[in-house]
Design a protein around this motif. Structure first.
Motif, PDB file in Angstrom:
ATOM      1  N   UNK A  75      -3.796  38.725   0.277  1.00  0.00           N
ATOM      2  CA  UNK A  75      -4.114  38.560  -1.143  1.00  0.00           C
ATOM      3  C   UNK A  75      -2.841  38.718  -1.960  1.00  0.00           C
ATOM      4  N   UNK A  76      -2.592  37.758  -2.841  1.00  0.00           N
ATOM      5  CA  UNK A  76      -1.519  37.879  -3.813  1.00  0.00           C
ATOM      6  C   UNK A  76      -2.127  37.838  -5.199  1.00  0.00           C
ATOM      7  N   UNK A 131       5.324  31.555   0.341  1.00  0.00           N
ATOM      8  CA  UNK A 131       4.967  30.141   0.260  1.00  0.00           C
ATOM      9  C   UNK A 131       6.160  29.251   0.027  1.00  0.00           C
ATOM     10  N   UNK A 132       7.044  29.658  -0.872  1.00  0.00           N
ATOM     11  CA  UNK A 132       8.162  28.801  -1.262  1.00  0.00           C
ATOM     12  C   UNK A 132       9.287  28.777  -0.242  1.00  0.00           C
ATOM     13  N   UNK A 306       8.698  25.126  -0.249  1.00  0.00           N
ATOM     14  CA  UNK A 306       8.021  24.576   0.927  1.00  0.00           C
ATOM     15  C   UNK A 306       6.512  24.593   0.758  1.00  0.00           C
ATOM     16  N   UNK A 307       5.995  25.518  -0.056  1.00  0.00           N
ATOM     17  CA  UNK A 307       4.563  25.631  -0.279  1.00  0.00           C
ATOM     18  C   UNK A 307       4.304  26.437  -1.530  1.00  0.00           C
ATOM     19  N   UNK A 308       3.024  26.629  -1.834  1.00  0.00           N
ATOM     20  CA  UNK A 308       2.655  27.361  -3.041  1.00  0.00           C
ATOM     21  C   UNK A 308       2.166  28.768  -2.699  1.00  0.00           C
ATOM     22  N   UNK A 309       1.794  29.570  -3.708  1.00  0.00           N
ATOM     23  CA  UNK A 309       1.365  30.944  -3.420  1.00  0.00           C
ATOM     24  C   UNK A 309       0.139  31.054  -2.518  1.00  0.00           C
ATOM     25  N   UNK A 310      -0.760  30.074  -2.530  1.00  0.00           N
ATOM     26  CA  UNK A 310      -1.896  30.134  -1.610  1.00  0.00           C
ATOM     27  C   UNK A 310      -1.421  29.951  -0.172  1.00  0.00           C
ATOM     28  N   UNK A 312       1.427  30.952   0.779  1.00  0.00           N
ATOM     29  CA  UNK A 312       2.025  32.248   1.050  1.00  0.00           C
ATOM     30  C   UNK A 312       0.998  33.309   1.387  1.00  0.00           C
ATOM     31  N   UNK A 313      -0.165  33.262   0.728  1.00  0.00           N
ATOM     32  CA  UNK A 313      -1.220  34.228   1.033  1.00  0.00           C
ATOM     33  C   UNK A 313      -1.741  34.037   2.453  1.00  0.00           C
ATOM     34  N   UNK A 314      -1.863  32.797   2.896  1.00  0.00           N
ATOM     35  CA  UNK A 314      -2.285  32.536   4.273  1.00  0.00           C
ATOM     36  C   UNK A 314      -1.224  33.002   5.271  1.00  0.00           C
TER      37      UNK A 314
END
Length: 335
Positions: A75-76, A131-132, A306-310, A312-314
């Motif tokens: 969870x972020x 994520x990033x 590279x990706x978003x915060x979701x 990153x949460x995964x």
């Protein structure tokens, strides 16, 4: 292969504009997503915990078999360190909820008698960074409703900049832009500075007459999100060349660059990723961000996220499931 054999992870991203959750196979693969409301701040603190539990319940209802086989949850959330009374207790309660679901769903291939899922909750900058940059050393700056920068090597260095909320900081974020735009609009309304006339017209179209604005904002638990809702109008006016809007949007880019440079502390690789919805607007904000960062840190590589915060949460959930995490208050807590 059954869901229990495959294993799943849950990622949750909670912010001032909205919240999202996803369940995906451990190790990657197609995922199922849900959207939820934006976080609010009441006299009792942030609603992030309620939103996280609500999103878990939504995933449980939509994907019961996969949910019963969840091995990790990440969870972020914005404001977690300052507006949630006990983030570690939140992590524990989420873990208990997941464990209860697994035990109750044994007939669906659930986790009966097995270990409870690992849970990690973190400030939104941690999941934005994961994520990033995908776990690589460097710094990120995230501009959404709020604003925060974070530098980390994923091991020993955890350095946060800003993220102080819309009253004390969040420099360059959506609420910051919206508030300054409304201030300029009111200066035009009061006859103090006519340069904000176009912003005044746009604000009237969105919020009504200025006399009603205090009641619309001061009484709202989600006022940061309401302020950020004015950003599309401000960005559009800036793109059309309105001087007042252009100055605000450009200043937001400069503030984001200053935060990113401050987060790039010694010991980190000289790389920066800019993430969050505001950077997608492009234009003056991004131009000023790039120029200011180049002045402050000419050695830094500016990398596309590279990706978003979701995402990153995964990734955080996978690391939790594999036992790779150590609690790092005030940035990361484990259930």
């Amino acid at each position: 292969m059954t869901p229990a054999a495959a294993g799943f992870v849950v990622g949750i991203d909670i912010g001032g504009t909205g919240s999202r959750a996803a369940i995906a196979p451990l190790g990657g693969g197609p995922r199922f997503e849900l959207a939820g409301p934006r976080v609010a701040v009441t006299a009792d603190g942030s609603t992030a915990g309620e939103l996280a539990h609500g999103l878990l319940a939504g995933l449980r209802a939509a994907r019961p078999a996969e949910f019963a086989a969840v091995a990790g949850c990440g969870v972020g959330a914005t404001g977690l360190a300052s507006l949630v009374a006990d983030p570690a207790a939140l992590a524990a309660s989420l873990r208990a909820s997941l464990a209860d679901s697994g035990a109750a769903s044994g007939e669906s291939g659930g986790r009966v008698g097995g270990p409870a899922p690992a849970v990690a909750v973190a400030i939104d900058a941690v999941t934005a960074h994961l994520g990033a940059l995908g776990g690589e050393s460097g710094a990120i700056v995230a501009l959404g409703t709020g604003a925060i920068a974070f530098g980390s090597d994923g091991r020993e260095i955890w350095h946060r900049v800003d993220g102080w909320g819309h009253l004390l900081g969040d420099r360059g974020g959506g609420a910051w832009i919206g508030r300054r735009a409304l201030e300029a609009a009111l200066l035009a309304h009061d006859g103090v500075d006519a340069s904000g006339a176009a912003l005044l017209a746009a604000a009237r179209a969105r919020f009504g007459e200025p006399a009603s604005w205090p009641a619309q904002l001061y009484t709202r638990d989600d006022r940061a999100g309401v302020l950020a809702g004015f950003v599309p109008d401000v960005v559009a006016l800036a793109a059309d060349g309105d001087g007042a809007a252009l100055a605000i949007v450009s200043a937001a880019g400069a503030e984001a660059a200053r935060s990113a440079a401050a987060a790039l502390v010694p010991g980190l690789a000289p790389r920066v990723a800019a993430t969050g919805g505001l950077f997608g607007a492009g234009g003056a904000l991004v131009e000023r961000f790039r120029a200011t960062l180049a002045e402050l840190r000419p050695d830094a590589e500016l990398r596309a996220p590279a990706g978003d915060p979701l995402d990153g949460a995964l990734r955080l959930a996978e690391r939790a499931a594999r036992g790779e995490l150590v609690a790092r208050a005030p940035s990361l807590w484990l259930g």
